[in-house]
Design a protein around this motif. Structure first.
Motif, PDB file in Angstrom:
ATOM      1  N   TYR A   1      -0.466  30.179 -14.026  1.00 52.17           N
ATOM      2  CA  TYR A   1      -1.799  29.587 -14.053  1.00 52.17           C
ATOM      3  C   TYR A   1      -1.803  28.355 -13.152  1.00 52.17           C
ATOM      4  CZ  TYR A   1      -3.189  32.567 -17.972  1.00 52.17           C
ATOM      5  OH  TYR A   1      -3.502  33.644 -18.761  1.00 52.17           O
ATOM      6  N   THR A   2      -2.739  28.314 -12.225  1.00 56.28           N
ATOM      7  CA  THR A   2      -2.779  27.236 -11.246  1.00 56.28           C
ATOM      8  C   THR A   2      -2.903  25.869 -11.904  1.00 56.28           C
ATOM      9  OG1 THR A   2      -3.787  28.732  -9.648  1.00 56.28           O
ATOM     10  CG2 THR A   2      -3.972  26.387  -9.191  1.00 56.28           C
ATOM     11  N   TYR A   3      -3.689  25.772 -12.962  1.00 57.54           N
ATOM     12  CA  TYR A   3      -3.872  24.478 -13.626  1.00 57.54           C
ATOM     13  C   TYR A   3      -2.538  23.938 -14.134  1.00 57.54           C
ATOM     14  CZ  TYR A   3      -4.931  21.012 -17.178  1.00 57.54           C
ATOM     15  OH  TYR A   3      -4.935  19.864 -17.938  1.00 57.54           O
ATOM     16  N   ASP A   4      -1.755  24.782 -14.808  1.00 55.78           N
ATOM     17  CA  ASP A   4      -0.466  24.341 -15.344  1.00 55.78           C
ATOM     18  C   ASP A   4       0.465  23.893 -14.218  1.00 55.78           C
ATOM     19  OD1 ASP A   4      -1.359  25.017 -17.880  1.00 55.78           O
ATOM     20  OD2 ASP A   4      -0.509  27.038 -17.795  1.00 55.78           O
ATOM     21  N   THR A   5       0.459  24.653 -13.131  1.00 56.72           N
ATOM     22  CA  THR A   5       1.340  24.338 -12.004  1.00 56.72           C
ATOM     23  C   THR A   5       0.955  23.022 -11.346  1.00 56.72           C
ATOM     24  OG1 THR A   5       1.653  26.696 -11.570  1.00 56.72           O
ATOM     25  CG2 THR A   5       2.237  25.174  -9.808  1.00 56.72           C
ATOM     26  N   MET A   6      -0.336  22.836 -11.090  1.00 53.15           N
ATOM     27  CA  MET A   6      -0.763  21.627 -10.400  1.00 53.15           C
ATOM     28  C   MET A   6      -0.635  20.387 -11.279  1.00 53.15           C
ATOM     29  SD  MET A   6      -1.092  22.905  -7.533  1.00 53.15           S
ATOM     30  CE  MET A   6      -1.269  21.264  -6.845  1.00 53.15           C
ATOM     31  N   LYS A   7      -0.814  20.551 -12.576  1.00 52.89           N
ATOM     32  CA  LYS A   7      -0.590  19.437 -13.493  1.00 52.89           C
ATOM     33  C   LYS A   7       0.873  18.997 -13.418  1.00 52.89           C
ATOM     34  CE  LYS A   7      -1.166  18.238 -18.400  1.00 52.89           C
ATOM     35  NZ  LYS A   7      -1.522  18.776 -19.744  1.00 52.89           N
ATOM     36  N   TYR A   8       1.775  19.961 -13.364  1.00 52.67           N
ATOM     37  CA  TYR A   8       3.211  19.677 -13.239  1.00 52.67           C
ATOM     38  C   TYR A   8       3.517  18.995 -11.906  1.00 52.67           C
ATOM     39  CZ  TYR A   8       8.025  20.802 -11.905  1.00 52.67           C
ATOM     40  OH  TYR A   8       9.317  20.739 -11.439  1.00 52.67           O
ATOM     41  N   LEU A   9       2.955  19.517 -10.809  1.00 46.15           N
ATOM     42  CA  LEU A   9       3.250  18.963  -9.488  1.00 46.15           C
ATOM     43  C   LEU A   9       2.681  17.552  -9.319  1.00 46.15           C
ATOM     44  CD1 LEU A   9       2.763  22.070  -7.150  1.00 46.15           C
ATOM     45  CD2 LEU A   9       4.914  20.981  -7.856  1.00 46.15           C
ATOM     46  N   LYS A  10       1.482  17.315  -9.866  1.00 50.20           N
ATOM     47  CA  LYS A  10       0.893  15.982  -9.774  1.00 50.20           C
ATOM     48  C   LYS A  10       1.721  14.951 -10.537  1.00 50.20           C
ATOM     49  CE  LYS A  10      -2.765  14.742  -8.503  1.00 50.20           C
ATOM     50  NZ  LYS A  10      -3.192  14.029  -7.253  1.00 50.20           N
ATOM     51  N   LYS A  11       2.270  15.367 -11.660  1.00 51.44           N
ATOM     52  CA  LYS A  11       3.115  14.467 -12.449  1.00 51.44           C
ATOM     53  C   LYS A  11       4.432  14.196 -11.712  1.00 51.44           C
ATOM     54  CE  LYS A  11       5.082  13.870 -17.082  1.00 51.44           C
ATOM     55  NZ  LYS A  11       5.231  14.463 -18.440  1.00 51.44           N
ATOM     56  N   LYS A  12       4.961  15.225 -11.067  1.00 53.05           N
ATOM     57  CA  LYS A  12       6.228  15.113 -10.346  1.00 53.05           C
ATOM     58  C   LYS A  12       6.066  14.319  -9.055  1.00 53.05           C
ATOM     59  CE  LYS A  12       9.978  18.022  -8.536  1.00 53.05           C
ATOM     60  NZ  LYS A  12      10.423  19.426  -8.306  1.00 53.05           N
ATOM     61  N   HIS A  13       4.901  14.454  -8.409  1.00 53.50           N
ATOM     62  CA  HIS A  13       4.661  13.786  -7.129  1.00 53.50           C
ATOM     63  C   HIS A  13       3.344  12.998  -7.188  1.00 53.50           C
ATOM     64  CE1 HIS A  13       7.908  16.195  -5.438  1.00 53.50           C
ATOM     65  NE2 HIS A  13       7.308  17.275  -5.892  1.00 53.50           N
ATOM     66  N   PRO A  14       3.315  11.873  -7.883  1.00 55.58           N
ATOM     67  CA  PRO A  14       2.064  11.114  -8.049  1.00 55.58           C
ATOM     68  C   PRO A  14       1.534  10.512  -6.749  1.00 55.58           C
ATOM     69  CG  PRO A  14       3.928   9.883  -8.924  1.00 55.58           C
ATOM     70  CD  PRO A  14       4.450  11.246  -8.598  1.00 55.58           C
ATOM     71  N   ASP A  15       2.373  10.491  -5.698  1.00 56.97           N
ATOM     72  CA  ASP A  15       1.956   9.915  -4.415  1.00 56.97           C
ATOM     73  C   ASP A  15       1.331  10.950  -3.488  1.00 56.97           C
ATOM     74  OD1 ASP A  15       4.302  11.347  -4.030  1.00 56.97           O
ATOM     75  OD2 ASP A  15       5.039  10.011  -2.451  1.00 56.97           O
TER      76      ASP A  15
ATOM     77  N   VAL B   1     -10.243  21.108 -10.918  1.00 55.53           N
ATOM     78  CA  VAL B   1     -10.925  20.512  -9.762  1.00 55.53           C
ATOM     79  C   VAL B   1     -10.707  19.000  -9.687  1.00 55.53           C
ATOM     80  CG1 VAL B   1     -12.684  22.304  -9.590  1.00 55.53           C
ATOM     81  CG2 VAL B   1     -13.106  20.313 -11.039  1.00 55.53           C
ATOM     82  N   LYS B   2     -10.250  18.403 -10.779  1.00 59.29           N
ATOM     83  CA  LYS B   2      -9.944  16.971 -10.766  1.00 59.29           C
ATOM     84  C   LYS B   2      -8.520  16.697 -10.266  1.00 59.29           C
ATOM     85  CE  LYS B   2     -13.095  16.111 -14.636  1.00 59.29           C
ATOM     86  NZ  LYS B   2     -13.224  15.686 -16.057  1.00 59.29           N
ATOM     87  N   LEU B   3      -7.713  17.766 -10.191  1.00 63.29           N
ATOM     88  CA  LEU B   3      -6.316  17.616  -9.764  1.00 63.29           C
ATOM     89  C   LEU B   3      -6.115  17.930  -8.288  1.00 63.29           C
ATOM     90  CD1 LEU B   3      -4.381  19.317 -12.725  1.00 63.29           C
ATOM     91  CD2 LEU B   3      -4.777  16.880 -12.355  1.00 63.29           C
ATOM     92  N   VAL B   4      -6.952  18.808  -7.734  1.00 61.76           N
ATOM     93  CA  VAL B   4      -6.747  19.272  -6.361  1.00 61.76           C
ATOM     94  C   VAL B   4      -8.057  19.229  -5.572  1.00 61.76           C
ATOM     95  CG1 VAL B   4      -4.898  20.833  -7.092  1.00 61.76           C
ATOM     96  CG2 VAL B   4      -7.227  21.708  -6.849  1.00 61.76           C
TER      97      VAL B   4
ATOM     98  N   PHE C   1       0.847  -1.178   0.000  1.00 62.88           N
ATOM     99  CA  PHE C   1       0.000   0.000   0.000  1.00 62.88           C
ATOM    100  C   PHE C   1       0.889   1.235   0.000  1.00 62.88           C
ATOM    101  CE2 PHE C   1      -2.570  -3.340   1.851  1.00 62.88           C
ATOM    102  CZ  PHE C   1      -3.787  -3.165   1.198  1.00 62.88           C
ATOM    103  N   GLN C   2       0.664   2.079  -0.971  1.00 61.91           N
ATOM    104  CA  GLN C   2       1.473   3.292  -1.070  1.00 61.91           C
ATOM    105  C   GLN C   2       0.946   4.329  -0.091  1.00 61.91           C
ATOM    106  OE1 GLN C   2       1.197   5.590  -4.735  1.00 61.91           O
ATOM    107  NE2 GLN C   2       3.406   5.706  -4.810  1.00 61.91           N
ATOM    108  N   HIS C   3       1.820   4.840   0.727  1.00 56.68           N
ATOM    109  CA  HIS C   3       1.420   5.873   1.682  1.00 56.68           C
ATOM    110  C   HIS C   3       1.344   7.214   0.963  1.00 56.68           C
ATOM    111  CE1 HIS C   3       0.973   8.103   5.360  1.00 56.68           C
ATOM    112  NE2 HIS C   3       2.035   8.822   5.069  1.00 56.68           N
ATOM    113  N   ARG C   4       0.153   7.751   0.865  1.00 56.70           N
ATOM    114  CA  ARG C   4      -0.033   9.007   0.157  1.00 56.70           C
ATOM    115  C   ARG C   4       0.181  10.183   1.089  1.00 56.70           C
ATOM    116  NH1 ARG C   4      -1.567   8.519  -4.718  1.00 56.70           N
ATOM    117  NH2 ARG C   4      -2.277  10.683  -4.887  1.00 56.70           N
ATOM    118  N   LYS C   5       0.798  11.216   0.563  1.00 55.01           N
ATOM    119  CA  LYS C   5       1.039  12.435   1.339  1.00 55.01           C
ATOM    120  C   LYS C   5      -0.128  13.402   1.145  1.00 55.01           C
ATOM    121  CE  LYS C   5       6.050  12.078   0.769  1.00 55.01           C
ATOM    122  NZ  LYS C   5       7.250  12.704   0.149  1.00 55.01           N
ATOM    123  N   ARG C   6      -0.394  14.179   2.168  1.00 52.68           N
ATOM    124  CA  ARG C   6      -1.438  15.208   2.131  1.00 52.68           C
ATOM    125  C   ARG C   6      -0.746  16.565   2.258  1.00 52.68           C
ATOM    126  NH1 ARG C   6      -6.573  13.726   3.773  1.00 52.68           N
ATOM    127  NH2 ARG C   6      -6.775  15.520   5.185  1.00 52.68           N
ATOM    128  N   ILE C   7      -0.669  17.270   1.128  1.00 54.55           N
ATOM    129  CA  ILE C   7       0.090  18.522   1.084  1.00 54.55           C
ATOM    130  C   ILE C   7      -0.837  19.693   0.753  1.00 54.55           C
ATOM    131  CG2 ILE C   7       1.973  19.784  -0.030  1.00 54.55           C
ATOM    132  CD1 ILE C   7       2.924  17.423   1.638  1.00 54.55           C
TER     133      ILE C   7
END
Length: 204
Positions: free
Chosen positions: A99-113, A138-141, A13-19
Motif C-alpha cells: 500500500y503506497t500510504y504505508d510505504t510513503m509514511k515509512y519513507l518520510k519518517k526515515k528521510h524527513p529531509d 496526498v499530504k505525504l507526497v 537552512f536544511q537542504h531538502r532533497k527532491r526525490i
C-alpha cells in the motif's frame, strides 16, 4: 573606544532533497517506464528518480508477476547507465501487499529531509479516489501525473502534470509477445531482453 560589532544570528537552512518515486510491478521494466522517469526527473529537476518495485500489488493480478528478485535484477540492468535513476527496495523488503500510504509514511519518517514526487500514469490518476488512505497520502507526497491517451488526465486531488512522448505498449504487451515468440527489441533495454531469454521468463 571600540564600537562593538553587531552580532549576526546564524540560521541553518536544511537542504531538502527532491526525490521521484516510480512505483509498479515492473513485470518486466520496459523503455516506456524509463522514458517517463527520465522526462519527469529532468522536467521537475529531481535529485533522483527511484523505481520502487512492489512485492504484491493491491490493484493488479499478482499471480502473473514473476519473483521479485528477477524483477529487481532486470531493473538494475535497465537503469545502470543513467545516474539519475536508482531503486527503492522498501516494499520488496517489507513483503506482503504494497500500500503506497504505508510505504510513503515509512519513507518520510526515515528521510524527513526529502520531498517526494510520486509518479503515476494518467490512467492511475483516474483511480486515486479508490487508493488506500488517499486523503492522508496526498499530504505525504506530491503526485506527478504522466498524461495517457484514453485517460481523463484530470483529478480532484492536486497533481503535477508532465507531458511525456507517448509510447503505446505495456508490460502485458511484452509478456504476450514473448509467449508468442515475437520480437521485443527496442521495447526493453537489450540487457533486459538478454536476461529474459537467459532465464526463460514469461514463456509459459
Amino acid at each position: 573606544m571600540a564600537i562593538p560589532k553587531p552580532q549576526v544570528q546564524r540560521t541553518s537552512f536544511q537542504h531538502r532533497k527532491r526525490i521521484g518515486i516510480y512505483g509498479g510491478t515492473f513485470n518486466p521494466v520496459h523503455n516506456a517506464h524509463l522514458l517517463a522517469a527520465d522526462q519527469v526527473g529532468k522536467t521537475l529537476l529531481l535529485n533522483k528518480v527511484l523505481f520502487m518495485p512492489d512485492m504484491i500489488p493491491p490493484h493488479v493480478d499478482h499471480k502473473e508477476a514473476i519473483d521479485a528478485e528477477d524483477r529487481v535484477n532486470m531493473l538494475q540492468l535497465a537503469i545502470e547507465d543513467n545516474p539519475l535513476f536508482g531503486i527503492e527496495m522498501a516494499e520488496v523488503e517489507r513483503g506482503g501487499i504494497s500500500y503506497t500510504y504505508d510505504t510513503m509514511k515509512y519513507l518520510k519518517k526515515k528521510h524527513p529531509d526529502t520531498d517526494y514526487y510520486f509518479i503515476i500514469g494518467g490512467d492511475m490518476v483516474d483511480y486515486l479516489p479508490k487508493w488506500h488512505e488517499i486523503d492522508k497520502l496526498v499530504k505525504l507526497v506530491n503526485f506527478v501525473g504522466v498524461r495517457r491517451p484514453g485517460a481523463q488526465n484530470d483529478s480532484q486531488y492536486p497533481v503535477i502534470w508532465v507531458d511525456v512522448p507517448g509510447v503505446d505498449f505495456s508490460s502485458t504487451d511484452i509478456r504476450d509477445r514473448i509467449k508468442q515468440g515475437r520480437s521485443i527489441r527496442y521495447m526493453v533495454p537489450d540487457k533486459v531482453a538478454e536476461y529474459i531469454k537467459e532465464h526463460q521468463l514469461y514463456h509459459e
